[in-house]
Enzyme design. Structure first.
Site, PDB file in Angstrom:
ATOM      1  N   HIS A   1       0.840  -1.198   0.000  1.00 35.72           N
ATOM      2  CA  HIS A   1       0.000   0.000   0.000  1.00 35.72           C
ATOM      3  C   HIS A   1       0.874   1.246   0.000  1.00 35.72           C
ATOM      4  O   HIS A   1       0.906   1.991  -0.975  1.00 35.72           O
ATOM      5  CB  HIS A   1      -0.934  -0.012   1.227  1.00 35.72           C
ATOM      6  CG  HIS A   1      -1.756   1.231   1.406  1.00 35.72           C
ATOM      7  ND1 HIS A   1      -1.902   1.842   2.629  1.00 35.72           N
ATOM      8  CD2 HIS A   1      -2.485   1.965   0.526  1.00 35.72           C
ATOM      9  CE1 HIS A   1      -2.695   2.902   2.493  1.00 35.72           C
ATOM     10  NE2 HIS A   1      -3.064   2.998   1.232  1.00 35.72           N
TER      11      HIS A   1
ATOM     12  N   HIS B   1      -1.380   1.582   8.228  1.00 35.98           N
ATOM     13  CA  HIS B   1      -2.805   1.723   7.895  1.00 35.98           C
ATOM     14  C   HIS B   1      -3.592   0.446   8.118  1.00 35.98           C
ATOM     15  O   HIS B   1      -4.692   0.299   7.624  1.00 35.98           O
ATOM     16  CB  HIS B   1      -2.956   2.218   6.458  1.00 35.98           C
ATOM     17  CG  HIS B   1      -2.145   3.440   6.147  1.00 35.98           C
ATOM     18  ND1 HIS B   1      -0.917   3.383   5.519  1.00 35.98           N
ATOM     19  CD2 HIS B   1      -2.356   4.741   6.431  1.00 35.98           C
ATOM     20  CE1 HIS B   1      -0.422   4.605   5.402  1.00 35.98           C
ATOM     21  NE2 HIS B   1      -1.263   5.449   5.952  1.00 35.98           N
TER      22      HIS B   1
END
Lengths: 174, 819
Positions: free
Chosen positions: A102, A121
């Protein structure tokens, strides 16, 4: 003491100037040699890097590695139970990139359920399912390193099946 | 093995590549992206590239100098093959360079004939001929639609034309396209039998908020960073508004905000908040499903009793009369009036509140303190976000009203660090003539269709088969009615157009329905269609929308549409022109005249004819210059080359959404009354499992495309239902087993996914799946204003099969991060 939580991580550039310090307390750190080939063929020309030996691996004790070169941190795992795509006599040895696909944060290994977890995250990847993203923001599953084990039990990485975060060619090119 | 693309390098964007402003068209947050395109035979290098970085080196976390294979494709632009990279924009205030699992796959989810992606996209009009769909020209397809439609409508007699039309922005929506269909159906015509893409009527999702004077999107996202307390009700923002959560709520928590989450289900949002704020600063109120009104009325009572209300705000900005300003009635599910009247009507003791919600009194008291107790001697700032858990829940009108009561009483509407807002689904992009003729309550269109209503059905990117309630019955009857027309068309094969039209009209007069589908893919309801018209999405056309903080932006066209697909606004214009021509041919000149005014050549023409007619400062050129940060609506001026927007609505304390001249906000006088919609209590009593339902991170808002995306379908080959592991053991289920979920109204299927945090007998099923429609088991119960209650569905579960081969291979581990 390894801290898996990143407090106020902001936009710090974790990986500038080498990553192996970031990857945490390494049980063994092995750097490949000859990682930078000249215009290698796609998916084929990867450095063969020795990551360790069967005799040194213990179930659920991760080994920090770098592949295809030292700036690409990874993890070598002996899972103790055979998995699809696993190498070795028990079919239970796997290796992955630990840069979250990501945003490139270093993933933390959780031995309890054999997942790699992102403190940035909260994405997580299943080490027993080819690095499948269990839940998360990444748009690809975790890059897995192809392994070969020779007669002496030496474990070599010889390829990668997804693009590693932070590089537009897995084998860096000038 | 997990799906891998086996792509180990990507073409490098060269310096000088074309750069386009892109707003992600999937969810309401509208993250900023940049699309780069460059000719196929050129490329940047590690030394010389678009960003001037040395790409021979590993890049760091959060780098701007990387893109994933999902952000890359090869597409056509002005007829030429070009490379396409769509990557998050680090300079966009919305997302700050973050990409979601949805938006960061925009490029991969474009149709590419070169690379074979999204081959499901429609390319050419199709009509039902010789027993199947055959490609044809736009002129031929529109002529057939116009000739059949003209036979069932006339001036002031348009009730046999049913229209399902999206009203949103983003995706294929936006101001251009809602105006196109709006001008046709509410301007040229006054179509009454219409509905919106996700509900069975043409109505607001938040009637009470608007009736109370408060637009549902009144704050801006930075308010989450400046607040003391974040309240999240029936919403799961880490999955469904990902970068609103990561880029605004997370900083808010890091700045010290506490979080109150109201949700029967422990979502990944709860865990993430605990990680960021610490468990002691997160209060998860796991209420008894459907008891929202009881909770909010109790909190309202408690906050008022403690004196934690904003007296000055109440005096100056809210209605002060003793009698209700709006009495309750058949189309008014609760009276509206003053703070004191609301307090009297909504009075609920801690004991009663605790009993109704299943919470402890202490939890409710703590929530009241976190929401409203003064902090450091000053009013506590609190921002409230709510979404479908409340909207598609029990007693919509009173539920939203009771929550907004708290926002108003504490002076948290129109103030920095405040707000009481929808978190939203799609972006918004609504500009249409008045819909007043539709009436209130609006007709329950899907039930009317079941009852045999309608003769011609125009469908604009709606898929009732996947996203309606009572879907089992709807599909059975709709298919039967459509089949009558297909058979009539088959029987008329080889006959001239006029005879074909006669045959269709005979069939619809006998109970059939002539179905016209405008969409980007061949949808499930499209299997029943007789004419299919291919539309385009954002990026294949220029499109303007606003996000959940009213941020207006123009997504620039960066590629050609698939085949001959057109923007919806131009399809609507083509249909209007065809209708005008046919009506004139038939000598119906007065009616034909109503269809004038559709001479648009481009989507920009439609924008200028619609939105810009009422917002005269706004043009494409000016929006282009505002980039991915755009401007917050309403736009109030243009100065020094920039559009001037509005940071926050109601900053002056004057409330206008209800149209009252006094500018005073109203409170809701809706007491708690248990289950509101018909049939819910009975269904609950006779079935074991709550089938709570909603969206999931991976394919929320883009499942229609993701059914053709290998990365997504590899993870969830069949829609999942999360079940407590002990319940699974009792049912004899292994992870991945295929189960049937069945009740009094229908049945559907799912794969069993063990979720340790799920409460016993409370499951969660993904909504809107292409291969397991949760709507099949939702009963037709709606509120007084025809708002569906999808969330409260009960059913039984049985195993029908071992895991499918594909679903046997996926991970069944918990979604909760384990750091």
């Amino acid at each position: 003491m390894k801290c898996n939580r990143l407090v106020d991580v902001g936009r710090r550039q974790f990986l500038r100037g080498g990553v192996l310090g970031v990857a945490g307390a390494a049980a063994a750190t092995v750097l490949p040699s000859g990682a930078r080939a000249e215009t290698p063929r796609a998916m084929l020309d990867y450095p063969a890097a020795k990551l360790g030996n069967l005799a040194d691996l213990k179930v659920d004790v991760p080994v920090d590695i770098g592949y295809p070169d030292a700036d690409s941190p990874g993890i070598l795992l002996k899972l103790g139970t055979p998995v699809e795509g696993g190498a070795g006599p028990e079919g239970d040895i796997v290796a992955y990139s630990v840069l979250c696909p990501h945003k490139g944060y270093p993933l933390a290994w959780n031995a309890a359920d054999r997942t790699l977890n992102c403190p940035g995250h909260y994405s997580r990847f299943d080490a027993e399912k080819g690095g499948q993203q269990v839940w998360g923001h990444a748009t690809q599953n975790l890059p897995q390193f192809a392994l070969r084990i020779d007669e002496a039990g030496d474990i070599f990485a010889e390829g990668v099946d997804e693009l590693i975060y932070g590089r537009l060619s897995n084998v860096l090119q000038a | 093995m997990a799906y891998k693309r086996n792509i180990d390098r990507l073409p490098i964007i060269p310096a000088g590549a074309k750069e386009h402003n892109v707003t992600c068209h999937y969810c309401i947050v509208g993250c900023g992206y940049k699309a780069y395109t460059w000719p196929l035979k050129t490329q940047g290098s590690t030394e010389t590239n678009w960003i001037g970085e040395d790409l021979s080196k590993q890049q760091g976390a959060m780098t701007e100098a990387w893109y994933s294979p999902s952000m890359y494709n090869v597409v056509k632009q002005n007829g030429q093959d070009v490379h396409l990279v769509i990557k998050p924009d680090v300079n966009c205030a919305v997302n700050g360079g973050l990409g979601s699992i949805r938006g960061a796959r925009m490029a991969e989810n474009r149709r590419s004939d070169q690379r074979g992606t999204q081959q499901q996209r429609l390319t050419d009009p199709m009509v039902w001929r010789y027993g199947t769909w055959q490609p044809t020209s736009w002129e031929d397809a529109l002529d057939l639609v116009a000739r059949v439609t003209a036979r069932v409508i006339d001036k002031d007699a348009e009730d046999d034309l049913y229209v399902s039309m999206f009203d949103h922005g983003g995706s294929a929506g936006g101001y251009e396209n809602t105006w196109g269909t709006g001008k046709l159906y509410f301007g040229a015509m006054k179509v009454k039998h219409c509905r919106i893409h996700n509900r069975p009527a043409y109505n607001s999702e938040v009637h009470s908020s608007r009736d109370m004077g408060v637009d549902e999107l009144q704050y801006n996202y930075a308010d989450y960073e400046k607040t003391d307390t974040i309240v999240l009700v029936g919403t799961n923002p880490m999955e469904c508004q990902t970068n609103l959560f990561l880029n605004h709520m997370v900083p808010g928590m890091r700045n010290g905000a506490r979080v109150v989450i109201v949700d029967p289900r422990r979502t990944v949002t709860v865990k993430a908040c605990e990680e960021v704020a610490g468990e002691k600063n997160v209060l998860h109120l796991q209420i008894t499903p459907g008891s929202d009104v009881a909770l909010f009325n109790t909190l309202f009572t408690e906050i008022a009793a403690k004196g934690w209300v904003d007296r000055d705000f109440i005096e100056k900005s809210t209605f002060r009369g003793e009698e209700p300003a709006v009495p309750a009635g058949s189309a008014q599910p609760a009276a509206l009036g003053s703070f004191e009247a609301a307090l009297a009507a909504c009075q609920m003791s801690l004991a009663d509140g605790a009993k109704a919600t299943g919470l402890s009194e202490a939890q409710i008291v703590q929530a009241a303190e976190w929401i409203a107790a003064p902090k450091d001697g000053a009013r506590r700032k609190c921002v409230i976000g709510y979404e479908k858990g409340l909207i598609w829940g029990n007693d919509n009108y009173r539920a939203i009203g009771s929550l907004l009561n708290i926002g108003l009483a504490t002076g948290n509407v129109g103030r920095e660090g405040g707000g009481c807002c929808r978190l939203g689904g799609h972006q918004e992009g609504y500009f249409r003539p008045s819909d007043a003729h539709v009436g209130r309550p609006a007709p329950y269109v899907d039930q009317l269709l079941i009852a045999g209503g309608g003769k011609v059905h125009h469908i604009w990117a709606n898929d009732h088969f996947k996203t309606t309630l009572n879907a089992s019955q709807f599909k059975r009857i709709y298919n039967r009615r459509s089949q009558m027309v297909k058979e009539a068309m088959d029987a008329a094969a080889g006959r001239p157009r006029a005879e074909l039209v006669d045959a269709i009209v005979s069939a619809v007069n006998a109970g059939g329905i002539f179905s016209v589908c405008v969409d980007i893919i061949h949808s499930q309801i499209g299997q029943a269609a007789h004419v299919i018209l291919p539309a385009v999405e954002s990026g294949e056309m220029n499109l303007t929308s606003m996000n959940g903080e009213r941020r207006l932006r123009l997504t620039e066209k960066y590629m050609d549409p698939p085949g001959s697909a057109r923007p919806d606004c131009l399809i609507a214009a083509g249909l209007a022109q065809a209708l005008e021509r046919v009506l004139r041919e038939e000598g119906r000149d007065a009616y034909a005249d109503q269809f004038k005014g559709f001479e648009w050549k481009t989507e920009e023409d439609a924008f200028m004819d619609g939105y810009a007619s009422a917002n005269t400062d706004v043009t494409y050129e000016r929006l282009r210059a505002m980039g991915t940060n755009g401007v917050l609506e309403p736009v109030v001026g243009f100065k020094d080359g920039k559009l001037i927007g509005t940071e926050r609505l109601y900053a002056d304390g004057v409330f206008t959404r209800h149209g009252r001249e006094d500018g005073k906000a109203l409170f809701s006088l809706g007491e708690w009354r248990g289950w509101q919609a018909p049939g819910k209590a009975q269904q609950q009593a006779s079935h074991r499992f709550l089938i709570n339902n909603g969206r999931a991170n991976m394919n929320w808002q883009n499942w229609f495309l993701d059914q053709g995306n290998d990365f997504v379908m590899d993870r969830f080959p069949v829609p999942f239902i999360q079940i407590n592991p002990e319940d699974m053991a009792e049912l004899g289920l292994k992870p991945g087993d295929m189960v049937e979920v069945f009740n009094d109204v229908g049945a559907t299927q799912a794969l069993a996914y063990p979720e340790p945090t799920a409460r016993r007998n409370e499951t969660f099923m993904i909504f809107g799946a292409p291969n397991g429609a949760q709507g099949n088991i939702v009963n037709p119960g709606v509120n007084e204003l025809i708002l569906p209650n999808y969330k409260h569905t009960w059913a039984n579960i049985r195993k029908i099969s071992d895991a499918t081969p594909a679903s046997a291979r996926v991970s069944y581990k918990s979604w909760e991060v384990a750091l």
